[in-house]
Design a protein around this motif. Structure first.
Motif, PDB file in Angstrom:
ATOM      1  N   CYS A  68       0.855  -1.184   0.000  1.00  0.00           N
ATOM      2  CA  CYS A  68       0.000   0.000   0.000  1.00  0.00           C
ATOM      3  C   CYS A  68       0.897   1.242   0.000  1.00  0.00           C
ATOM      4  CB  CYS A  68      -0.868  -0.037   1.255  1.00  0.00           C
ATOM      5  SG  CYS A  68      -2.027   1.311   1.425  1.00  0.00           S
ATOM      6  N   LEU A  69       0.590   2.169  -0.870  1.00  0.00           N
ATOM      7  CA  LEU A  69       1.352   3.400  -0.998  1.00  0.00           C
ATOM      8  C   LEU A  69       0.532   4.545  -0.420  1.00  0.00           C
ATOM      9  CD1 LEU A  69       4.084   3.955  -2.481  1.00  0.00           C
ATOM     10  CD2 LEU A  69       2.720   4.611  -4.459  1.00  0.00           C
ATOM     11  N   LEU A  70       1.157   5.378   0.405  1.00  0.00           N
ATOM     12  CA  LEU A  70       0.466   6.524   0.969  1.00  0.00           C
ATOM     13  C   LEU A  70       1.395   7.727   0.971  1.00  0.00           C
ATOM     14  CD1 LEU A  70       0.481   6.403   4.802  1.00  0.00           C
ATOM     15  CD2 LEU A  70       1.113   4.390   3.525  1.00  0.00           C
ATOM     16  N   PRO A  71       0.856   8.939   0.961  1.00  0.00           N
ATOM     17  CA  PRO A  71       1.705  10.134   0.951  1.00  0.00           C
ATOM     18  C   PRO A  71       2.561  10.201   2.215  1.00  0.00           C
ATOM     19  CG  PRO A  71      -0.575  10.707   0.468  1.00  0.00           C
ATOM     20  CD  PRO A  71      -0.563   9.279   0.918  1.00  0.00           C
ATOM     21  N   ASP A  72       3.752  10.744   2.069  1.00  0.00           N
ATOM     22  CA  ASP A  72       4.590  10.939   3.251  1.00  0.00           C
ATOM     23  C   ASP A  72       4.359  12.344   3.796  1.00  0.00           C
ATOM     24  OD1 ASP A  72       6.037  12.666   1.617  1.00  0.00           O
ATOM     25  OD2 ASP A  72       7.970  11.762   2.052  1.00  0.00           O
ATOM     26  N   ASP A  73       5.232  12.792   4.658  1.00  0.00           N
ATOM     27  CA  ASP A  73       5.037  14.085   5.311  1.00  0.00           C
ATOM     28  C   ASP A  73       5.866  15.206   4.692  1.00  0.00           C
ATOM     29  OD1 ASP A  73       7.441  13.053   6.172  1.00  0.00           O
ATOM     30  OD2 ASP A  73       7.094  13.443   8.290  1.00  0.00           O
ATOM     31  N   THR A  74       6.322  15.019   3.439  1.00  0.00           N
ATOM     32  CA  THR A  74       7.030  16.096   2.741  1.00  0.00           C
ATOM     33  C   THR A  74       6.108  16.670   1.666  1.00  0.00           C
ATOM     34  OG1 THR A  74       7.961  14.734   0.967  1.00  0.00           O
ATOM     35  CG2 THR A  74       9.216  14.840   3.033  1.00  0.00           C
ATOM     36  N   LEU A  75       6.583  17.641   0.967  1.00  0.00           N
ATOM     37  CA  LEU A  75       5.813  18.227  -0.128  1.00  0.00           C
ATOM     38  C   LEU A  75       6.265  17.695  -1.486  1.00  0.00           C
ATOM     39  CD1 LEU A  75       5.617  21.922   1.116  1.00  0.00           C
ATOM     40  CD2 LEU A  75       3.885  20.120   1.287  1.00  0.00           C
ATOM     41  N   ASP A  76       7.108  16.674  -1.494  1.00  0.00           N
ATOM     42  CA  ASP A  76       7.581  16.054  -2.731  1.00  0.00           C
ATOM     43  C   ASP A  76       6.481  15.139  -3.258  1.00  0.00           C
ATOM     44  OD1 ASP A  76       8.741  14.493  -4.718  1.00  0.00           O
ATOM     45  OD2 ASP A  76      10.592  14.149  -3.606  1.00  0.00           O
ATOM     46  N   GLY A 103       6.421  12.948  -5.552  1.00  0.00           N
ATOM     47  CA  GLY A 103       6.846  11.596  -5.907  1.00  0.00           C
ATOM     48  C   GLY A 103       7.353  10.778  -4.742  1.00  0.00           C
ATOM     49  N   ARG A 104       7.424  11.375  -3.556  1.00  0.00           N
ATOM     50  CA  ARG A 104       7.909  10.647  -2.374  1.00  0.00           C
ATOM     51  C   ARG A 104       6.705  10.175  -1.577  1.00  0.00           C
ATOM     52  NH1 ARG A 104      10.387  11.512   3.001  1.00  0.00           N
ATOM     53  NH2 ARG A 104      12.257  10.231   3.125  1.00  0.00           N
ATOM     54  N   HIS A 105       6.699   8.903  -1.275  1.00  0.00           N
ATOM     55  CA  HIS A 105       5.593   8.275  -0.568  1.00  0.00           C
ATOM     56  C   HIS A 105       6.128   7.333   0.499  1.00  0.00           C
ATOM     57  CE1 HIS A 105       3.427   9.756  -4.049  1.00  0.00           C
ATOM     58  NE2 HIS A 105       2.303   9.466  -3.443  1.00  0.00           N
ATOM     59  N   LEU A 106       5.216   6.747   1.232  1.00  0.00           N
ATOM     60  CA  LEU A 106       5.549   5.679   2.160  1.00  0.00           C
ATOM     61  C   LEU A 106       4.981   4.392   1.589  1.00  0.00           C
ATOM     62  CD1 LEU A 106       4.702   7.374   5.569  1.00  0.00           C
ATOM     63  CD2 LEU A 106       6.943   7.152   4.473  1.00  0.00           C
ATOM     64  N   LEU A 107       5.736   3.329   1.707  1.00  0.00           N
ATOM     65  CA  LEU A 107       5.292   2.020   1.259  1.00  0.00           C
ATOM     66  C   LEU A 107       5.043   1.165   2.495  1.00  0.00           C
ATOM     67  CD1 LEU A 107       4.849   0.045  -1.122  1.00  0.00           C
ATOM     68  CD2 LEU A 107       7.249  -0.649  -0.812  1.00  0.00           C
ATOM     69  N   ALA A 108       3.779   0.816   2.705  1.00  0.00           N
ATOM     70  CA  ALA A 108       3.399  -0.103   3.784  1.00  0.00           C
ATOM     71  C   ALA A 108       3.320  -1.487   3.147  1.00  0.00           C
ATOM     72  CB  ALA A 108       2.061   0.303   4.383  1.00  0.00           C
ATOM     73  N   GLN A 109       4.061  -2.426   3.707  1.00  0.00           N
ATOM     74  CA  GLN A 109       4.139  -3.758   3.120  1.00  0.00           C
ATOM     75  C   GLN A 109       3.436  -4.786   4.001  1.00  0.00           C
ATOM     76  OE1 GLN A 109       8.512  -3.252   2.536  1.00  0.00           O
ATOM     77  NE2 GLN A 109       8.017  -4.024   0.487  1.00  0.00           N
ATOM     78  N   PRO A 110       3.088  -5.934   3.424  1.00  0.00           N
ATOM     79  CA  PRO A 110       2.370  -6.962   4.187  1.00  0.00           C
ATOM     80  C   PRO A 110       3.125  -7.484   5.414  1.00  0.00           C
ATOM     81  CG  PRO A 110       2.174  -7.393   1.847  1.00  0.00           C
ATOM     82  CD  PRO A 110       3.160  -6.270   2.002  1.00  0.00           C
ATOM     83  N   ASP A 111       4.437  -7.269   5.472  1.00  0.00           N
ATOM     84  CA  ASP A 111       5.193  -7.693   6.662  1.00  0.00           C
ATOM     85  C   ASP A 111       5.159  -6.630   7.757  1.00  0.00           C
ATOM     86  OD1 ASP A 111       6.891  -5.738   5.684  1.00  0.00           O
ATOM     87  OD2 ASP A 111       8.641  -7.049   5.509  1.00  0.00           O
ATOM     88  N   ALA A 112       4.325  -5.610   7.585  1.00  0.00           N
ATOM     89  CA  ALA A 112       4.113  -4.526   8.548  1.00  0.00           C
ATOM     90  C   ALA A 112       5.277  -3.550   8.613  1.00  0.00           C
ATOM     91  CB  ALA A 112       3.773  -5.058   9.942  1.00  0.00           C
ATOM     92  N   THR A 113       6.114  -3.507   7.585  1.00  0.00           N
ATOM     93  CA  THR A 113       7.163  -2.496   7.535  1.00  0.00           C
ATOM     94  C   THR A 113       6.680  -1.307   6.717  1.00  0.00           C
ATOM     95  OG1 THR A 113       8.214  -3.502   5.605  1.00  0.00           O
ATOM     96  CG2 THR A 113       9.083  -4.123   7.775  1.00  0.00           C
ATOM     97  N   ILE A 114       7.219  -0.166   7.065  1.00  0.00           N
ATOM     98  CA  ILE A 114       6.929   1.074   6.353  1.00  0.00           C
ATOM     99  C   ILE A 114       8.274   1.697   6.008  1.00  0.00           C
ATOM    100  CG2 ILE A 114       5.829   3.332   6.448  1.00  0.00           C
ATOM    101  CD1 ILE A 114       4.101   2.227   8.736  1.00  0.00           C
ATOM    102  N   ARG A 115       8.402   2.147   4.768  1.00  0.00           N
ATOM    103  CA  ARG A 115       9.650   2.780   4.346  1.00  0.00           C
ATOM    104  C   ARG A 115       9.357   3.862   3.323  1.00  0.00           C
ATOM    105  NH1 ARG A 115      13.511  -1.222   2.435  1.00  0.00           N
ATOM    106  NH2 ARG A 115      12.553  -2.553   3.945  1.00  0.00           N
ATOM    107  N   PRO A 116      10.215   4.886   3.269  1.00  0.00           N
ATOM    108  CA  PRO A 116      10.028   5.912   2.247  1.00  0.00           C
ATOM    109  C   PRO A 116      10.477   5.389   0.885  1.00  0.00           C
ATOM    110  CG  PRO A 116      11.943   6.437   3.584  1.00  0.00           C
ATOM    111  CD  PRO A 116      11.311   5.218   4.183  1.00  0.00           C
ATOM    112  N   VAL A 117       9.744   5.768  -0.143  1.00  0.00           N
ATOM    113  CA  VAL A 117      10.048   5.362  -1.515  1.00  0.00           C
ATOM    114  C   VAL A 117       9.784   6.532  -2.450  1.00  0.00           C
ATOM    115  CG1 VAL A 117       9.499   2.920  -1.116  1.00  0.00           C
ATOM    116  CG2 VAL A 117       7.704   4.475  -1.905  1.00  0.00           C
ATOM    117  N   HIS A 118      10.234   6.364  -3.670  1.00  0.00           N
ATOM    118  CA  HIS A 118       9.924   7.318  -4.729  1.00  0.00           C
ATOM    119  C   HIS A 118       9.170   6.585  -5.820  1.00  0.00           C
ATOM    120  CE1 HIS A 118      12.346  10.644  -3.229  1.00  0.00           C
ATOM    121  NE2 HIS A 118      13.243   9.737  -2.875  1.00  0.00           N
ATOM    122  N   VAL A 119       8.243   7.256  -6.452  1.00  0.00           N
ATOM    123  CA  VAL A 119       7.518   6.705  -7.593  1.00  0.00           C
ATOM    124  C   VAL A 119       7.476   7.756  -8.693  1.00  0.00           C
ATOM    125  CG1 VAL A 119       6.083   5.043  -6.341  1.00  0.00           C
ATOM    126  CG2 VAL A 119       5.295   7.387  -6.618  1.00  0.00           C
TER     127      VAL A 119
END
Length: 166
Positions: free
Chosen positions: A93-101, A103-119
């Motif tokens: 699941c992709l959701l917006p992060d807390d920046t104004l970029d 293309g930068r989002h957070l990726l929530a994965q089925p293993d319950a990890t969250i990490r910043p990504v670019h799309v």
């Protein structure tokens, strides 16, 4: 209809594969512990207090399913809910992060990890398409100056493991 207030939020998520709307609403209701109704269905005045309104639609790109939640709770944090949601659905699941970029989002994965990504965001027939996901890392030239869009609690390379209730 009760309109969203300062004690409610708007969430815009993307899912990496087709999932029926009823499964999305059921997973969200289970994670939140509150009713989730299809957006625009029924008489809003007759819905239980605390109902989250959820619109699901399909677009293009690598994250084709759009999930828009209206009157979502402020607590727990959106990222924690998204991690639990991703875990419950078994989908990224992709959701917006807390920046104004944009293309930068957070990726929530089925293993319950969250990490910043670019799309990469391109204009599609049914709205923006999100594709070409890459991790936001300190070694990526684009991420070296990551603070240019404002401070973020999601530093490049950060991987947060949540205790996602499922």
């Amino acid at each position: 209809m009760a309109y969203p207030s300062a004690s409610s939020a708007l969430w815009n998520w993307l899912i990496d594969a087709p999932v029926p709307a009823r499964e999305i609403r059921a997973a969200l209701a289970a994670v939140l512990g509150r009713p989730v109704a299809a957006f625009g269905v029924g008489n809003p005045g007759e819905l239980p207090t605390g109902t989250v309104h959820c619109d699901v639609w399909v677009g293009g790109g690598d994250f084709p399913v759009r999930v828009d939640c209206y009157a979502a709770p402020v607590e727990p944090a959106e990222s924690a809910v998204a991690a639990a949601f991703a875990r419950r659905l078994g989908r990224a699941c992709l959701l917006p992060d807390d920046t104004l970029d944009p293309g930068r989002h957070l990726l929530a994965q089925p293993d319950a990890t969250i990490r910043p990504v670019h799309v990469k965001i391109t204009e599609g027939e049914d709205g923006d398409d999100y594709s070409q996901l890459r991790l936001c890392t300190p070694t990526d030239p684009w991420c070296r100056d990551w603070a240019r869009y404002g401070p973020s609690r999601w530093a490049p390379g950060a991987v947060i493991t949540t205790r996602a209730a499922a």
